[in-house]
Design an enzyme around this catalytic site. Structure first.
Site, PDB file in Angstrom:
ATOM      1  CB  CYS A 284      29.707 -20.149 -11.120  1.00  0.00           C
ATOM      2  SG  CYS A 284      29.836 -19.944 -12.899  1.00  0.00           S
ATOM      3  CG  ASN A 293      27.793 -15.290  -3.918  1.00  0.00           C
ATOM      4  OD1 ASN A 293      26.930 -15.895  -4.534  1.00  0.00           O
ATOM      5  ND2 ASN A 293      28.717 -14.578  -4.515  1.00  0.00           N
TER       6      ASN A 293
HETATM    7  P1  HMG Z   1      27.440 -19.403 -27.284  1.00  0.00           P
HETATM    8  O1  HMG Z   1      26.719 -20.713 -27.270  1.00  0.00           O
HETATM    9  O2  HMG Z   1      28.882 -19.418 -27.598  1.00  0.00           O
HETATM   10  O3  HMG Z   1      26.802 -18.323 -28.239  1.00  0.00           O
HETATM   11  O4  HMG Z   1      27.189 -18.712 -25.872  1.00  0.00           O
HETATM   12  P2  HMG Z   1      25.761 -18.373 -29.349  1.00  0.00           P
HETATM   13  O5  HMG Z   1      25.798 -17.026 -29.941  1.00  0.00           O
HETATM   14  O6  HMG Z   1      26.000 -19.575 -30.233  1.00  0.00           O
HETATM   15  O7  HMG Z   1      24.365 -18.570 -28.577  1.00  0.00           O
HETATM   16  C1  HMG Z   1      23.850 -19.790 -28.114  1.00  0.00           C
HETATM   17  C2  HMG Z   1      22.357 -19.627 -27.911  1.00  0.00           C
HETATM   18  O8  HMG Z   1      22.132 -18.632 -26.901  1.00  0.00           O
HETATM   19  C3  HMG Z   1      21.667 -19.119 -29.144  1.00  0.00           C
HETATM   20  O9  HMG Z   1      20.361 -19.642 -29.131  1.00  0.00           O
HETATM   21  C4  HMG Z   1      21.624 -17.635 -28.953  1.00  0.00           C
HETATM   22  O10 HMG Z   1      20.556 -17.026 -29.636  1.00  0.00           O
HETATM   23  C5  HMG Z   1      21.418 -17.520 -27.453  1.00  0.00           C
HETATM   24  P3  HMG Z   1      19.882 -20.683 -30.261  1.00  0.00           P
HETATM   25  O11 HMG Z   1      20.080 -19.977 -31.553  1.00  0.00           O
HETATM   26  O12 HMG Z   1      20.803 -21.869 -30.113  1.00  0.00           O
HETATM   27  O13 HMG Z   1      18.462 -20.960 -29.907  1.00  0.00           O
HETATM   28  N1  HMG Z   1      21.995 -16.317 -26.876  1.00  0.00           N
HETATM   29  C6  HMG Z   1      21.362 -15.524 -26.008  1.00  0.00           C
HETATM   30  N2  HMG Z   1      20.135 -15.575 -25.482  1.00  0.00           N
HETATM   31  C7  HMG Z   1      19.789 -14.591 -24.623  1.00  0.00           C
HETATM   32  N3  HMG Z   1      20.623 -13.597 -24.252  1.00  0.00           N
HETATM   33  C8  HMG Z   1      21.861 -13.522 -24.752  1.00  0.00           C
HETATM   34  C9  HMG Z   1      22.270 -14.504 -25.669  1.00  0.00           C
HETATM   35  N4  HMG Z   1      23.414 -14.719 -26.340  1.00  0.00           N
HETATM   36  C10 HMG Z   1      23.230 -15.823 -27.071  1.00  0.00           C
HETATM   37  N5  HMG Z   1      22.658 -12.536 -24.376  1.00  0.00           N
HETATM   38  C11 HMG Z   1      27.232 -16.928 -24.281  1.00  0.00           C
HETATM   39  C12 HMG Z   1      27.885 -17.544 -25.497  1.00  0.00           C
HETATM   40  C13 HMG Z   1      28.148 -15.896 -23.723  1.00  0.00           C
HETATM   41  C14 HMG Z   1      25.897 -16.314 -24.701  1.00  0.00           C
HETATM   42  C15 HMG Z   1      26.964 -18.039 -23.276  1.00  0.00           C
HETATM   43  O14 HMG Z   1      28.179 -18.645 -23.010  1.00  0.00           O
HETATM   44  C16 HMG Z   1      26.371 -17.511 -22.005  1.00  0.00           C
HETATM   45  O15 HMG Z   1      25.231 -17.075 -21.919  1.00  0.00           O
HETATM   46  N6  HMG Z   1      27.175 -17.561 -20.920  1.00  0.00           N
HETATM   47  C17 HMG Z   1      26.743 -17.081 -19.644  1.00  0.00           C
HETATM   48  C18 HMG Z   1      27.294 -17.914 -18.585  1.00  0.00           C
HETATM   49  C19 HMG Z   1      26.811 -17.417 -17.261  1.00  0.00           C
HETATM   50  O16 HMG Z   1      25.807 -16.751 -17.141  1.00  0.00           O
HETATM   51  N7  HMG Z   1      27.548 -17.794 -16.213  1.00  0.00           N
HETATM   52  C20 HMG Z   1      27.204 -17.435 -14.892  1.00  0.00           C
HETATM   53  C21 HMG Z   1      27.437 -15.981 -14.622  1.00  0.00           C
HETATM   54  S1  HMG Z   1      29.130 -15.598 -14.315  1.00  0.00           S
HETATM   55  C22 HMG Z   1      29.328 -15.997 -12.652  1.00  0.00           C
HETATM   56  O17 HMG Z   1      28.477 -16.549 -12.027  1.00  0.00           O
HETATM   57  C23 HMG Z   1      30.577 -15.582 -11.997  1.00  0.00           C
HETATM   58  C24 HMG Z   1      30.401 -14.377 -11.063  1.00  0.00           C
HETATM   59  O18 HMG Z   1      29.431 -14.624 -10.051  1.00  0.00           O
HETATM   60  C25 HMG Z   1      31.738 -14.066 -10.403  1.00  0.00           C
HETATM   61  C26 HMG Z   1      32.353 -15.315  -9.808  1.00  0.00           C
HETATM   62  O19 HMG Z   1      31.882 -15.776  -8.757  1.00  0.00           O
HETATM   63  O20 HMG Z   1      33.286 -15.815 -10.451  1.00  0.00           O
HETATM   64  C27 HMG Z   1      29.950 -13.139 -11.852  1.00  0.00           C
HETATM   65 MG    MG Z   2      29.851 -15.553  -8.145  1.00  0.00          MG
END
Ligand code: HMG
Ligand code: MG
Length: 343
Positions: A284, A293
């Site tokens: 992550c 993983n």
């Molecule tokens: P934010 O910055 O708080 O939200 O992000 P925002 O609304 O201000 O958006 C920021 C920018 O992202 C904006 O663009 C939005 O338009 C865009 P700008 O206006 O600055 O050009 N945006 C998006 N673009 C595409 N698709 C979307 C989207 N939403 C906003 N859906 C947010 C909040 C949740 C979006 C951000 O924090 C995020 O994307 N987080 C994802 C983090 C992530 O992917 N982490 C890895 C996956 S989890 C993981 O790996 C764990 C797991 O494997 C289990 C484990 O092992 O623990 C599952």
């Molecule tokens: Mg994971």
């Protein structure tokens, strides 16, 4: 699931690739998914509809999804393709791609299908225009974390806000007849708050996600800090909270080499769904130092040695692990994969 069968959720194309530093081409992603589809895997994470600013490697997920939807079925069995969705915007993007395949193909879609079929020159032209006619399904995953700090680092919101975000997304998923999985990150250790994450918090969040409508909750050891005793304690706490084993999956990262040990604890406890990643890819971006993983090859070797059926070919998986590691210019992190190929 019978006691002698385990369901593996292959997370390589999502968790595996999201943390890579160099850009991965769309063709490589699609080839990875196509190869994995021929191993016997029935559940696969294909990408995530997250912000490209936060996780650049997942920016091409809409194209990956288009490609999967545009292809005629080629795996010998249906596959459930899963996508991570962090907010309403992600859900809406996913649904717009989905809906574009529920109606006859427009010329745009035809072009897209033709482009994404480019790696298979032998395919009949007419085949390229057939929308996904198989029984393949689309699923979503929502994600939350068991500590406030990780929740903020990963999703820029509090735990409660992340759970609140899930509600409208689940309504959309259910409206489209999609299965939904919930993730709880840092369930066995947090990179910011340490190893002693409260198992009661994990149990409470698991119950909440299930009550909201998640079909399953994947309890994740994001950092790989989990140990056998703490995994046992967590599973005991979940059971005491009334959570059924069939509602839980376990998602182990192998940073400390404990993933298989913890898998055995999970198996003994009665869990029958495990997440893993071909070649041990993954990590992550918001969990510094955490590695991939547990590798699917290592997991398969363990399960098959215990007489547990998976329906997945270790040999085919080992070949893909070696191939994708080469493509990414990284070492193959699967010991069982390397050993299988050396036989
Ligand atoms: P934010 O910055 O708080 O939200 O992000 P925002 O609304 O201000 O958006 C920021 C920018 O992202 C904006 O663009 C939005 O338009 C865009 P700008 O206006 O600055 O050009 N945006 C998006 N673009 C595409 N698709 C979307 C989207 N939403 C906003 N859906 C947010 C909040 C949740 C979006 C951000 O924090 C995020 O994307 N987080 C994802 C983090 C992530 O992917 N982490 C890895 C996956 S989890 C993981 O790996 C764990 C797991 O494997 C289990 C484990 O092992 O623990 C599952
Ligand atoms: Mg994971």
């Amino acid at each position: 699931l019978s006691a002698d069968h385990v369901r593996i959720v292959e997370v390589g194309p999502r968790d595996g690739l999201q943390n890579e530093q160099s850009t991965i081409s769309l063709e490589t992603k699609i080839e990875l998914i196509e190869r994995l589809a021929k191993t016997g895997i029935t559940h696969m994470e294909a990408g995530s509809f997250v912000s490209a600013k936060w996780v650049p490697q997942m920016a091409s997920t809409p194209e990956v999804f288009q490609s999967i939807m545009s292809r005629p079925p080629r795996a010998p069995h249906p596959i459930a393709y899963n996508y991570l969705v962090p907010n309403l915007r992600g859900a809406e993007t996913l649904v717009s791609v989905l809906e574009s395949h529920e109606t006859p193909l427009t010329s745009n879609h035809a072009d897209q299908a033709a482009i994404t079929s480019a790696d298979d020159p032998n395919r009949m032209a007419s085949e390229k225009l057939v929308p996904n006619a198989s029984q393949n399904t689309t699923e979503i995953s929502l994600f939350a974390a068991a500590t406030e700090t990780f929740s903020n680092k990963n999703t820029n919101c509090s735990i409660q806000e992340s759970l609140d975000r899930c509600k409208p997304i689940l309504a959309i998923a259910k409206g489209k007849g999609m299965q939904a999985r919930g993730y709880i990150s840092v369930a066995l250790g947090c990179p910011y708050e340490g190893p002693d994450v409260d198992p009661h918090k994990v149990a409470e969040m698991t119950a909440t996600l299930l009550e909201m409508g998640c079909d399953e909750v994947s309890v994740a050891d994001t950092t790989g800090m989990g140990t056998a005793p703490r995994t046992r304690r967590l599973l005991k706490t979940l059971k005491e909270a009334g959570i059924q084993n069939e509602d839980i999956a376990l998602h182990f990262h192998d940073t400390y080499g404990q993933a298989l040990v913890n898998t055995v604890v999970g198996l003994e406890h009665g869990i029958r769904t495990f997440d893993s990643s071909v070649g041990g890819l993954g990590g992550c971006p918001f969990s510094k130092g955490a590695t991939g993983n547990v590798s699917t090859e290592d997991l398969l070797h363990l399960l098959h040695s215990l007489g547990v059926q998976t329906g997945v070919s270790l040999e085919k998986m080992a070949e893909i692990g070696a191939w994708i590691s080469g493509e990414l210019g990284r070492q193959n992190d699967s010991r069982a994969g390397k050993a299988t190929l050396a036989r």
